[in-house]
Scaffold this active site. Sequence first.
Site, PDB file in Angstrom:
ATOM      1  N   ARG A 101       3.208  -2.867  -6.731  1.00 17.85           N
ATOM      2  CA  ARG A 101       2.018  -3.287  -7.387  1.00 17.85           C
ATOM      3  C   ARG A 101       1.682  -2.438  -8.433  1.00 17.85           C
ATOM      4  O   ARG A 101       2.470  -1.740  -8.682  1.00 17.85           O
ATOM      5  CB  ARG A 101       0.795  -3.233  -6.243  1.00 17.85           C
ATOM      6  CG  ARG A 101       0.809  -2.339  -5.194  1.00 17.85           C
ATOM      7  CD  ARG A 101       0.618  -0.986  -5.723  1.00 17.85           C
ATOM      8  NE  ARG A 101      -0.464  -0.685  -6.620  1.00 17.85           N
ATOM      9  CZ  ARG A 101      -0.794   0.160  -7.389  1.00 17.85           C
ATOM     10  NH1 ARG A 101       0.196   1.043  -7.612  1.00 17.85           N
ATOM     11  NH2 ARG A 101      -1.653   0.064  -8.064  1.00 17.85           N
ATOM     12  N   ASP A 139      -4.897  -5.419 -15.583  1.00 17.90           N
ATOM     13  CA  ASP A 139      -4.036  -6.267 -15.338  1.00 17.90           C
ATOM     14  C   ASP A 139      -3.833  -7.361 -16.502  1.00 17.90           C
ATOM     15  O   ASP A 139      -2.941  -7.864 -16.708  1.00 17.90           O
ATOM     16  CB  ASP A 139      -4.237  -7.027 -13.897  1.00 17.90           C
ATOM     17  CG  ASP A 139      -3.534  -6.165 -12.655  1.00 17.90           C
ATOM     18  OD1 ASP A 139      -4.025  -4.979 -12.479  1.00 17.90           O
ATOM     19  OD2 ASP A 139      -2.820  -6.795 -12.105  1.00 17.90           O
TER      20      ASP A 139
HETATM   21  O1  MRU Z   1      -3.867  -4.704  -6.995  1.00 19.31           O
HETATM   22  P1  MRU Z   1      -3.088  -3.770  -7.525  1.00 19.31           P
HETATM   23  O2  MRU Z   1      -2.989  -2.456  -6.775  1.00 19.31           O
HETATM   24  O3  MRU Z   1      -1.769  -4.199  -8.276  1.00 19.31           O
HETATM   25  O4  MRU Z   1      -3.853  -3.329  -8.830  1.00 19.31           O
HETATM   26  C1  MRU Z   1      -3.591  -2.347  -9.807  1.00 19.31           C
HETATM   27  C2  MRU Z   1      -4.523  -2.315 -10.812  1.00 19.31           C
HETATM   28  O5  MRU Z   1      -5.636  -2.873 -10.749  1.00 19.31           O
HETATM   29  C3  MRU Z   1      -4.226  -1.509 -12.202  1.00 19.31           C
HETATM   30  O6  MRU Z   1      -5.257  -0.746 -12.673  1.00 19.31           O
HETATM   31  C4  MRU Z   1      -3.408  -2.120 -13.293  1.00 19.31           C
HETATM   32  O7  MRU Z   1      -2.493  -3.069 -12.803  1.00 19.31           O
HETATM   33  C5  MRU Z   1      -2.931  -1.230 -14.125  1.00 19.31           C
HETATM   34  S1  MRU Z   1      -1.653  -0.388 -13.669  1.00 19.31           S
HETATM   35  C6  MRU Z   1      -1.011   0.530 -14.676  1.00 19.31           C
END
Ligand code: MRU
Length: 352
Positions: free
Chosen positions: A46, A237
């Site tokens: 993730r 994201d």
């Molecule tokens: O649900 P996740 O754990 O994939 O969410 C990750 C995040 O929100 C991070 O802040 C984002 O992907 C940036 S990672 C460099």
Amino acid sequence: MRTITWDPEIPVIRMIDQRLLPEELVFIDLHTPEAVASAIRQMSIRGAPAIGAAAAYGLALAGIQSIAQTSQALMRDLETAAELLQATRPTAKNLSWALNRLRKSALDSFEDGPETMRQRMVEEAQLLADEDVEINQRIGEYGSSLIQDGDQVIHHCNTGALATVDYGTALGVIRTAHEQGKRVHVLVDETRPRLQGSRLTAWELSQYGIPYEIISDNAAGYFLARGLVSAVFVGADRVAANGDVANKIGTYMLALAAKDNHVPLYCAVPTSTVDLEVSSGADIPIEERDPSEVLGLQIAGRITAPEGSSARNPAFDITPNRLITSFITEVGILPPPYTDTLANAVRKAQPR
Ligand code: MRU
């Protein structure tokens, strides 16, 4: 140690199963694009850049496994695999960005036949992964100028090596400051409901020897209001063209509390996270995950919600651009107005 690697001999994609941390550091081998899609959906891997790298390797694997004899037939098989990978997690821009990059590498060698296309895709996926590490190190260099010796900062979710191929974005900034000899203390938002902060960020910080304390997400305002925080660091994201940010649920509330207390909030992103085709945060698709992630928490072996409860579980929220002090990218620190500075940064970083 990279979060995700490719072994060309077998071929296989190898990644840390992040669901098992911090208890166990286990690597899993994925042999099919379907297995990669499932690993992304279940969050074995993730974090937007890591998802992008996984999708790129997944599509390269689909190319290798396709029995297509012509370029056209191979392109059709690749489209099927790309659709499967794209459907896993809708919010991360890096996912479609990586798949498009791989598609382009296949199309560019279309005339040379399927074998060359396959080979080019593997090379492109490797390049994308290598570049991710370099980009993060550059983000770290730029961003570390925003951290002073003795600062206490808040970090949300996990944006470290685990969320990328290696090194990390927002956490990479903190890491660089630490490597430069600055004393920095991190308040780690635990980040409900999947606890990426307490499970993953705290684990990473302990590996790097960076001092930290875990706080529950709803304690952040307490520390901000008492003047105990110098800055807040988050990732994203997806960043819309106007600088609105989709990031882990809770970022918006954190940004509001930071703004109210005149504490800067910095968003560290590779330009591959910027989506110039989406004009504002209102147009970013937000993933809603299974309610069991909210309802399944146990404390001391006891359930924490009455039997039969329902729950809502949006994985991300939108932080409006007015709450973001600046973006930290691989081409520098971007001030507002973001419509201009983000577009320029994308042009500068990705001239193709
Ligand atoms: O649900 P996740 O754990 O994939 O969410 C990750 C995040 O929100 C991070 O802040 C984002 O992907 C940036 S990672 C460099």
